[in-house]
Motif scaffolding. Structure first.
Motif, mmCIF file in Angstrom:
data_model
loop_
_atom_site.group_PDB
_atom_site.id
_atom_site.type_symbol
_atom_site.label_atom_id
_atom_site.label_comp_id
_atom_site.label_asym_id
_atom_site.label_seq_id
_atom_site.Cartn_x
_atom_site.Cartn_y
_atom_site.Cartn_z
ATOM 1 N N CYS A 1 24.124 -35.649 69.082
ATOM 2 C CA CYS A 1 22.946 -36.597 68.471
ATOM 3 C C CYS A 1 23.232 -34.774 67.569
ATOM 4 N N SER A 2 22.174 -35.671 66.402
ATOM 5 C CA SER A 2 22.056 -34.791 64.779
ATOM 6 C C SER A 2 20.834 -33.851 65.060
ATOM 7 N N GLU A 3 20.857 -33.123 66.476
ATOM 8 C CA GLU A 3 19.580 -32.338 66.737
ATOM 9 C C GLU A 3 20.043 -30.527 67.186
ATOM 10 N N ASP A 4 19.602 -29.805 66.895
ATOM 11 C CA ASP A 4 19.801 -28.380 66.901
ATOM 12 C C ASP A 4 19.462 -28.120 68.193
ATOM 13 N N LEU A 5 20.401 -27.594 68.967
ATOM 14 C CA LEU A 5 19.902 -27.234 70.335
ATOM 15 C C LEU A 5 20.255 -25.800 70.594
ATOM 16 N N GLN A 6 19.636 -25.482 72.079
ATOM 17 C CA GLN A 6 19.475 -24.468 72.643
ATOM 18 C C GLN A 6 19.570 -24.288 73.947
ATOM 19 N N ASP A 7 20.250 -22.801 74.429
ATOM 20 C CA ASP A 7 20.029 -22.851 75.920
ATOM 21 C C ASP A 7 20.998 -21.192 76.087
ATOM 22 N N LYS A 8 20.977 -21.020 77.155
ATOM 23 C CA LYS A 8 21.418 -20.146 77.944
ATOM 24 C C LYS A 8 22.858 -19.393 78.972
ATOM 25 N N ILE B 1 23.240 -28.369 64.168
ATOM 26 C CA ILE B 1 24.454 -29.371 63.737
ATOM 27 C C ILE B 1 25.137 -28.874 61.680
ATOM 28 N N PRO B 2 25.333 -28.301 61.321
ATOM 29 C CA PRO B 2 25.686 -28.294 59.660
ATOM 30 C C PRO B 2 24.891 -29.583 59.072
ATOM 31 N N TYR B 3 24.069 -28.927 57.698
ATOM 32 C CA TYR B 3 22.837 -29.464 57.515
ATOM 33 C C TYR B 3 23.018 -29.518 55.387
ATOM 34 N N CYS B 4 23.287 -30.194 54.708
ATOM 35 C CA CYS B 4 22.852 -29.501 53.315
ATOM 36 C C CYS B 4 20.986 -28.961 52.811
ATOM 37 N N ASP B 5 21.191 -27.972 52.491
ATOM 38 C CA ASP B 5 20.118 -27.557 51.737
ATOM 39 C C ASP B 5 20.252 -27.182 50.146
ATOM 40 N N LEU B 6 19.029 -28.855 49.735
ATOM 41 C CA LEU B 6 19.287 -28.753 48.302
ATOM 42 C C LEU B 6 17.680 -28.611 47.909
ATOM 43 N N ARG C 1 22.236 -24.326 49.689
ATOM 44 C CA ARG C 1 22.238 -23.245 50.386
ATOM 45 C C ARG C 1 22.673 -23.646 51.706
ATOM 46 N N GLY C 2 23.167 -25.040 52.182
ATOM 47 C CA GLY C 2 22.921 -25.544 53.638
ATOM 48 C C GLY C 2 24.617 -25.022 53.958
ATOM 49 N N THR C 3 25.291 -25.634 54.564
ATOM 50 C CA THR C 3 27.084 -25.639 55.299
ATOM 51 C C THR C 3 27.047 -27.207 54.949
#
Length: 865
Positions: A29-36, A54-59, A86-88
């Motif tokens: 899914c288009s969301e950022d995940l965090q684990d360890k 997730i890759p994103y654009c920052d305009l 400034r995004g990826t």
């Protein structure tokens, strides 16, 4: 969504060895995940965080763009807006604007690559003054809609004339009364109240409404009307009013000191009139104009008004009126040598406005006291004129009286110098007589005088003063032979006669080879040559040779000059036309009367290129009329070819010369034009100079690419035009500007405006009622016409399509398809055929190719009797 791929070692790892582990991230899914990730090393526990982004654009876009202050000069001003990412990943943007101020927004949509910046150009046309505050919306991917404000101020280019002392706006400069021949200066400030530099030039409006050139405004109406017929209307006003400098460049918000000088001159009259009636009042207008803004020189090409400021100049010219008592002819009493006669003369200044400064010149035998002075207005002064003759005779002397005033120095106009601007003459008459001397004889006491009478008894006393000069021989003595010595009477040599008193000056003659004889006896004079100072024979020969060398050299130069002149005359007359006869040799001039000459209309004077005088409205009008009366030249040379053209087109023109070149109109308005059409307007070029000019046009927009030619060399005093072609496929308001160069140096701009309209046809009516013609049989067809109009400037194709339903369609229309030319119409005939169960209504759709569609409803009106 994280997966660990690793093989745990069964045995401890020795030093220097390693174990690799692979972590895979598979987003669902288009969301950022965090684990360890937990790593156990012996007794230690190490937690390694895992982030799945997730890759994103920052305009981002600027929120405001400020154009600042701009001049309303029909230019396109461009600013850039930055959209940064400034995004990826790449981001998409789109600009939305529905106003009329912002002309061009390029690009209106696009993609911004990651870690980069994209520039958007926004154009504003500075044709109308006002405050610009517009908002455009920019849709940014992943950010939504962002507002961007466009701000700026468009101001007029204002030129003001300010007073030097007060600093306020001046409308008029009054020089006051002045004597003819004098000058007066006034200083003003020329102020550029605008944020851009300005090139200006001064023009004298000598034919403006309300101007007066030498009219006596204090006189009666009859006197003024009579005076108008006496004046010379060809007076060059630029000699009366000087403006220094009369051209220049003003930087933004800069003041420049302008010196105005008024020098009234007396009009020439056809016959002699009284000097008291020669009062001349002047009201002139001095216009400071922006260089090149002269759209009004041709009435049919008038565009935007010139940016200028008018300054009224007022002044009056008065003659010097001095009266003398007892008159201008003063007669002195007869007096004797050594005596003096005096006359008291009363001078009166008749002027009511100005004083007079006078100075008497020195005159032989006459003296004036006081020699110089000043007379206030309506005042008088006594002067003593003395007659002191220094010789006997009758004297008629002209006494010159200089009237002193201030005049203009041609080398430095800012400085007024004192000079004699007017002269008055007095005639002085005097007679000097000689005294009669009585001769008294006295008795000689016994001594014989040097000069005596026959008896030597009486001597004349008081015969006059003795002369200081030594007695000399009379010239005619040399032509007599009374005292000539006997042996010298027959000598015929060319000896010179020496005066008897020259021996005291020198013992030797002036020239060694000349002989001298005495004046009476003709005896050869003694000749002594001093060997210490005299030239020897060789030295004399050397001097003669040296003298001959220079004489020969001068003769050779003269001979060479004569030979060149003869060769030039030979080549002049050695042709097939001339046969060597000198013009008018031996011919007598005919007797020509003044009535034999035809009356020619005076040709308007043409300002030369290097003329330093001021421009006047009459001179400009004369030049323009001379140029515009000629035919229009077209398709001139695109490049300077001849030597004269290359020399002229490389000149840097002054502001006054640029002001005599008309390129316009400065705004070309095509009005409502149709897309896919070709519309042409003329850009006029009038060269009022006496040299060639080179015009180069630079056009970048696609809508004007068919404009041709873009380069022309315009000859002197010539008018031409360049057809500007406009073509577009986009509906909407079009506004742009293109630039041109004069002699590849001086830049100007032309604004192009057009309103692109879609292809459209119009109908004369939307509902058509068909009724039978009275008197026709039953079953006759019903006919009616409808007009299809084309209001655009482009031909349009059309097609009629019937709108059919379930019922039978009983209407027909002809022609069913065709073309309507620009600004014309076409008649179409609708026919309804009656029949059993025939519908009485119908509808057609007029389909215009690449244009609009219109519905036409038709009704058949059937009448049952």
């Amino acid at each position: 969504q994280f997966k660990l791929i690793v093989e745990n070692p069964e045995k401890p790892i020795a030093s220097g060895l390693q174990v690799k582990a692979v972590v895979e991230y598979t987003p669902k899914c288009s969301e950022d995940l965090q684990d360890k990730l937990t790593l156990l090393v012996d007794d230690d526990v190490v937690h390694i965080p895992l982030l799945g982004v997730i890759p994103y654009c920052d305009l981002e876009v600027e929120s405001e763009v400020n154009f600042g202050e701009m001049i309303a000069n029909n230019k396109l001003v461009t600013k850039e807006i930055s959209i940064s990412n400034r995004g990826t990943t790449s981001g998409v943007f789109r600009v939305l604007y529905d106003g009329v101020v912002l002309l061009n927004i390029k690009p209106a949509r696009g993609v911004v690559k990651p870690k980069s910046v994209r520039k958007i150009k926004v154009d504003i046309c500075t044709d109308v003054p006002g405050v610009i505050k517009e908002m455009m919306k920019v849709e940014l991917e992943s950010r939504g809609c962002t507002e961007v404000w466009i701000k700026g101020v468009v101001v007029e280019q204002v030129l003001k004339v300010l007073g030097v002392s007060c600093g306020k706006v001046l409308k008029c400069v009054n020089f006051g009364p002045l004597y003819f021949g004098t000058s007066k200066t006034e200083k003003v400030h020329l102020y550029n109240e605008s944020p851009e530099s300005m090139d200006w030039v001064a023009v004298l409006e000598d034919n403006a409404i309300g101007g007066e050139m030498g009219t006596d405004l204090q006189g009666s109406t009859d006197a003024v009307l009579h005076d108008l017929s006496l004046k010379n209307k060809d007076v060059d006003v630029s000699t009366l009013i000087l403006c220094i400098p009369n051209q220049g460049t003003l930087q933004p918000y800069e003041k420049s000191v302008i010196t105005l000088c008024f020098s009234p001159e007396k009009f020439e009259r056809d016959f002699e009139v009284n000097d008291t009636s020669l009062i001349q009042d002047y009201v002139l207008f001095l216009r400071f104009e922006t260089v090149g803004k002269r759209d009004g020189c041709l009435q049919n090409l008038s565009g935007s008004h010139s940016r200028h400021v008018d300054l009224a100049l007022m002044g009056s010219g008065f003659p010097v009126i001095l009266t003398f008592k007892p008159g201008t002819v003063i007669n002195f009493k007869d007096c004797y040598l050594g005596e003096q006669a005096q006359v008291v003369c009363t001078m009166k200044n008749e002027s009511e406005f100005l004083p007079v400064t006078f100075s008497f010149r020195k005159t032989a035998h006459f003296s004036v006291s006081p020699e110089r002075g000043k007379l206030k207005k309506k005042s008088e002064k006594e002067v003593m004129i003395s007659f002191s003759p220094r010789q006997i005779g009758t004297f008629e002397m002209k006494q010159i009286i200089d009237i002193i005033g201030t005049g203009v120095d041609k080398n430095n106009v800012d400085v007024l110098k004192t000079k004699s601007f007017h002269q008055i003459y007095l005639t002085l008459l005097g007679v000097c007589k000689s005294k009669r001397t009585s001769i008294v004889f006295t008795i000689n006491p016994g001594l014989t005088p040097l000069i005596s009478n026959a008896t030597g008894q009486f001597v004349v006393r008081g015969t006059g003063q003795l002369s200081d000069t030594a007695p000399v021989a009379i010239l005619k003595s040399t032509q007599t032979q009374i005292h000539t010595h006997r042996k010298n009477r027959n000598c015929k040599d060319e000896a010179l006669i020496a005066f008897p008193n020259d021996r005291a000056a020198s013992l030797r003659p002036s020239e060694w080879n000349k002989k001298y004889r005495t004046i009476f006896t003709k005896t050869e004079r003694y000749n002594y040559v001093d060997p210490e100072f005299a030239y020897t024979d060789s030295e004399r020969l050397l001097r003669e040779e040296n003298k001959k060398h220079y004489i020969d050299f001068i003769c050779s130069l003269r001979q060479r000059r004569l030979e060149k002149e003869a060769a030039r005359q030979f080549y002049t007359y050695n042709n097939s036309v001339s046969i060597g006869i000198k013009p008018a040799e031996g011919l007598k001039s005919p007797n020509i009367s003044i009535t034999d000459f035809p009356k020619e209309e005076p040709q308007p004077k043409i300002l030369p290129l290097d003329d330093n005088c001021m421009l006047t409205s009459r001179k400009l009008a004369a030049i323009v009329s001379k140029t515009t009366n000629k035919g229009v030249w077209s398709w001139l040379s695109p490049m300077p070819s001849s030597t004269q053209e290359k020399e002229d087109c490389s000149r840097t023109l002054t502001h006054k010369q640029l002001h005599q070149i008309f390129i316009g109109p400065s705004t070309i308005d095509f009005g409502d034009v149709c897309v896919y059409s070709t519309t042409t307007k003329e850009l006029h070029i009038i060269n009022n100079l006496s040299v060639h000019i080179w015009i180069q046009i630079e056009i970048e927009v696609a809508e004007l690419q068919e404009t041709s030619p873009l380069s022309q060399v315009v000859p002197p005093l010539t008018k031409t035009h360049i057809p500007v072609v406009f073509e577009t496929t986009t509906v909407g308001m079009f506004k742009t500007s293109f630039s041109y160069k004069i002699n590849n140096q001086h830049i100007g701009h032309v604004l192009v405006i057009a309103h692109a309209m879609p292809i459209e046809l119009q109908l004369s009516t939307r509902e058509l009622i068909l009724s039978p013609v009275p008197g026709c049989l039953a079953g006759t067809e019903f006919r009616r016409t409808v007009r299809v109009c084309n209001p655009r400037n482009h031909a349009a194709g059309f097609t009629w399509r019937p709108v059919t339903g379930d019922r039978k369609f009983a209407f027909t229309i002809k022609p069913a398809r065709g073309f309507v030319e620009a600004y014309s119409d076409v008649e179409c005939e609708v026919v309804w055929r009656p029949g059993f169960n025939t519908p009485e209504t119908g509808q057609f759709t007029l389909c215009v190719r690449r244009g609009n569609s219109i519905n036409l409803k038709c009704f058949a009106k059937v009448t049952i009797h």
